[in-house]
Motif scaffolding. Structure first.
Motif, PDB file in Angstrom:
ATOM      1  N   CYS A  69       0.818  -1.048   0.110  1.00  0.00           N
ATOM      2  CA  CYS A  69      -0.079   0.035  -0.049  1.00  0.00           C
ATOM      3  C   CYS A  69       1.014   1.202   0.010  1.00  0.00           C
ATOM      4  O   CYS A  69       1.726   1.372   0.724  1.00  0.00           O
ATOM      5  CB  CYS A  69      -0.866  -0.131   1.042  1.00  0.00           C
ATOM      6  N   PRO A  70       0.780   2.201  -0.680  1.00  0.00           N
ATOM      7  CA  PRO A  70      -0.624   2.411  -1.597  1.00  0.00           C
ATOM      8  C   PRO A  70      -0.394   2.290  -2.884  1.00  0.00           C
ATOM      9  O   PRO A  70      -0.944   2.723  -3.994  1.00  0.00           O
ATOM     10  CB  PRO A  70      -0.759   4.017  -1.446  1.00  0.00           C
ATOM     11  N   SER A 103      -5.442  -2.837   0.533  1.00  0.00           N
ATOM     12  CA  SER A 103      -5.802  -2.361  -1.116  1.00  0.00           C
ATOM     13  C   SER A 103      -7.469  -2.612  -1.153  1.00  0.00           C
ATOM     14  O   SER A 103      -8.240  -1.906  -1.936  1.00  0.00           O
ATOM     15  CB  SER A 103      -5.137  -3.314  -2.293  1.00  0.00           C
ATOM     16  N   ASP A 111      -8.870   0.545   0.564  1.00  0.00           N
ATOM     17  CA  ASP A 111      -8.371   1.611  -0.316  1.00  0.00           C
ATOM     18  C   ASP A 111      -9.224   1.697  -1.669  1.00  0.00           C
ATOM     19  O   ASP A 111      -9.667   2.812  -2.056  1.00  0.00           O
ATOM     20  CB  ASP A 111      -7.025   1.502  -0.839  1.00  0.00           C
TER      21      ASP A 111
END
Length: 161
Positions: A77-78, A106, A109
């Motif tokens: 991540c990210p 993820s 996100d």
């Protein structure tokens, strides 16, 4: 394994997947092998479609046209989200992006990113059509990941007007 479909999803599983002919042969093979990991009630068939543009208006409501793929396996991540944002620039309305990742962050996100586009007054919104977790490929040498859990996402760009 769990399935988490958004309540705004207008497509219904099992999905008919069409791979854009503009995808490389390697990408088509990778996508097809990863899609086989999904449960049978998610994916009905996978086809390479040379006439996607000409037939867009006649496709059934559960047909998904995958124009591009983000392989975020092994990325922390990210990075899967950032690569997703970049790849979506080349996806047109009605087309989809297939994203795979191994980082559990993820999942939150990408889901939040898609929901955020629906709350903004943007001309295009992102519909998270598929959010599925599976076990990895046996002897998966295509990725340097250490996890055997793969998070699958299919994001479709829609016209909010």
């Amino acid at each position: 394994m769990s399935t988490d479909h958004q309540s705004t999803t207008t497509l219904s599983a099992p999905y008919h997947i069409r791979l854009a002919q503009t995808l490389s042969e390697a990408a088509q093979t990778t996508i097809a092998s990863l899609l086989t990991l999904l449960p049978a009630d998610c994916i009905d068939d996978v086809q390479i479609d040379a006439k996607i543009v000409a037939e867009k208006s006649t496709q059934s409501i559960s047909t998904i046209v995958i124009k591009n793929m983000v392989d975020g396996r092994g990325l922390a991540c990210p990075m899967p989200l950032l690569k997703t944002k970049v790849a979506l620039r080349n996806v047109d309305v009605g087309e989809s992006l297939y994203v795979v990742a191994t980082d559990p962050n993820s999942q939150a996100d990408i889901r939040a990113f898609c929901q955020q586009t629906q709350q903004m007054l943007a001309p295009n919104t992102l519909l998270l059509v598929l959010n599925q977790t599976t076990s990895g490929l046996p002897n998966d040498s295509a990725s340097a990941c250490t996890s055997d859990t793969i998070f699958h996402f299919i994001i479709t760009k829609t016209d909010s007007n």
